[in-house]
Write an enzyme that holds these catalytic residues in place. Sequence first.
Site, PDB file in Angstrom:
ATOM      1  N   ASP A 150       3.642   0.747  -5.494  1.00  0.00           N
ATOM      2  CA  ASP A 150       4.978   1.307  -5.620  1.00  0.00           C
ATOM      3  C   ASP A 150       5.464   1.251  -7.074  1.00  0.00           C
ATOM      4  O   ASP A 150       5.315   0.211  -7.736  1.00  0.00           O
ATOM      5  CB  ASP A 150       5.902   0.459  -4.732  1.00  0.00           C
ATOM      6  CG  ASP A 150       7.296   1.012  -4.643  1.00  0.00           C
ATOM      7  OD1 ASP A 150       7.454   2.103  -4.102  1.00  0.00           O
ATOM      8  OD2 ASP A 150       8.235   0.340  -5.143  1.00  0.00           O
ATOM      9  N   GLU A 229       1.688   5.011  -7.418  1.00  0.00           N
ATOM     10  CA  GLU A 229       2.775   5.982  -7.271  1.00  0.00           C
ATOM     11  C   GLU A 229       3.167   6.445  -8.669  1.00  0.00           C
ATOM     12  O   GLU A 229       4.195   6.048  -9.224  1.00  0.00           O
ATOM     13  CB  GLU A 229       3.982   5.350  -6.554  1.00  0.00           C
ATOM     14  CG  GLU A 229       5.016   6.401  -6.151  1.00  0.00           C
ATOM     15  CD  GLU A 229       6.459   5.931  -6.178  1.00  0.00           C
ATOM     16  OE1 GLU A 229       7.351   6.757  -5.956  1.00  0.00           O
ATOM     17  OE2 GLU A 229       6.715   4.735  -6.453  1.00  0.00           O
TER      18      GLU A 229
END
Length: 530
Positions: A150, A229
Amino acid sequence: MRFGSPRTSLPPNWDCGYDISDYCNVAPEYGTLDDFKLFLDESHKRNIRVILDLVLNHTSDEHAWFLESKSSRANPKADWYVWVDTPPNNWQSCFDGDAWTYAPERGQYYYHYFMKQQPDLNWHNPEVKQAMWDAARFWLDLGVDGYRLDAIGTIYEDPKRTPHSVPMNLAELRRFSDLAKTPKELKLKDKYWHDMFKHQWGQAGLHDLMQELRAVMNEYGGDRMLVGEDDNIDYMGNGNDELHLVFNFPLMRTERLTPQHIRKNQKERLKRLNSLPVEKGWACNTLGNHDSSRIRTRYGDKLHDAELARLHAGLILTLKGTAFLYNGEEIGMTDYMLTDISQVKDTMGIWYYHAIVTGMGVHPEEALARTAEMTRDKNRTPMQWSKNSNAGFSPQDITPWLPVNPNYKDGINVKDQTQSPYSLLNYYQHLINVRKQSPALIFGEYTPIHAAAKDYFAFLRHTDSQKVVVVLNFSNKRLELDLTKVKEVKARTLHTLFSSADHSQKKQDLHALAINPFEIFIAEVKSTHG
Ligand code: GLC
């Protein structure tokens, strides 16, 4: 805290779970750690790999590490987060205004790129790294196959803490973006977003960190993987020492998917991936995720949404690289606009609503419309399983987290679509099967053909053993393509592997290959005598 001990309290959920208060447990609303182990084993038995989301940049403000860190400047974890005596600059959080929040316990401010309930970890502290790598090992020991990392771009900040130069704060910039219309305003809006956050992401240090994490992954057998990401191919290092994959976000960052846009994107991405020094990089494509408007809504034209949904699935499943699909796209789920502020769960949406109503005097009705549009809730409504109440997601007497999109009653649900041979769901399954059985579609190189065509996107995928031609018609026109001048195809025969139209003939005419409006056509190129 003992790893894996049962949770006694509900997790905070300020950001749909991206505010983690225990890295080694399961949030009770999803079950227990034993449930997870069962899920993992059963997935593996079915040859399904499981990758988890790993949130490195920040924890929850309720995480034991943060509670200790904020308790006193003398605490052993005092330096685990980013603390300052006074805000050193005008940095903004991308979710809720000022990036520096006061903690009275220490009489100091801490930094957060996201909500104030998501304090940034201090990754310059080696103890933080070790603690996080231990958390990563915890799930790898259980057998998970990898991680989606993330928000890695936000892990480090500019050490000089240079202030941003945008003449507004976050709420004002969001408002400016909502109202921007002219090309000049739209351009300025993009510049402002870039300039506001450019000192807070993409900073030095990340390569070393990704190498360390890759080394942790390499301690484990099997082909475990890391996908960041981030769209920056630099984070794939030399091709063998950082991330296995990064997302091709530039492909989806467009108002409308056109053949020109896709060709340009593929050319740039594949060139860069092929030039990594030690091993070529592997591509990774997606058109949607839990942070963006749903594909069917976003790339639809309101006239041919159903056809375009099929075309876009055809695109993502035939391009070179791993395809990431977002749950619900396979049944054509659409964005759902919330109609009451009390329904909004995405805290960045709630924050924005109040910021413009209270801070700028925007009428609540307009503020609600803006919020419904910007919040990620619109693309996170419950999965539509059937036409039973709550779309079969929850029993009738339960109110789900977000309202169910009422279009589950109109065939946008798994059960109805399983039963209908021509449904989008069956279409996805069919296409995935074709892909699985075609080495060229999985491993093959990509070569565009008819590269100036505006109405359609055509290309070859080829390995030593198989050659496949793909045509995606982005127009509502019937096409007749002459493939006789394409050197890889001429004097050969095309055998249809898949078509969204009814090609009664298995063998196709190379002089005038008939392609229907919005058709997806995939065929194997075979020797005429073979
Ligand atoms: C990532 C996630 C997003 C989350 C944010 C903070 O961008 O995809 O959903 O809010 O990170 O963790």
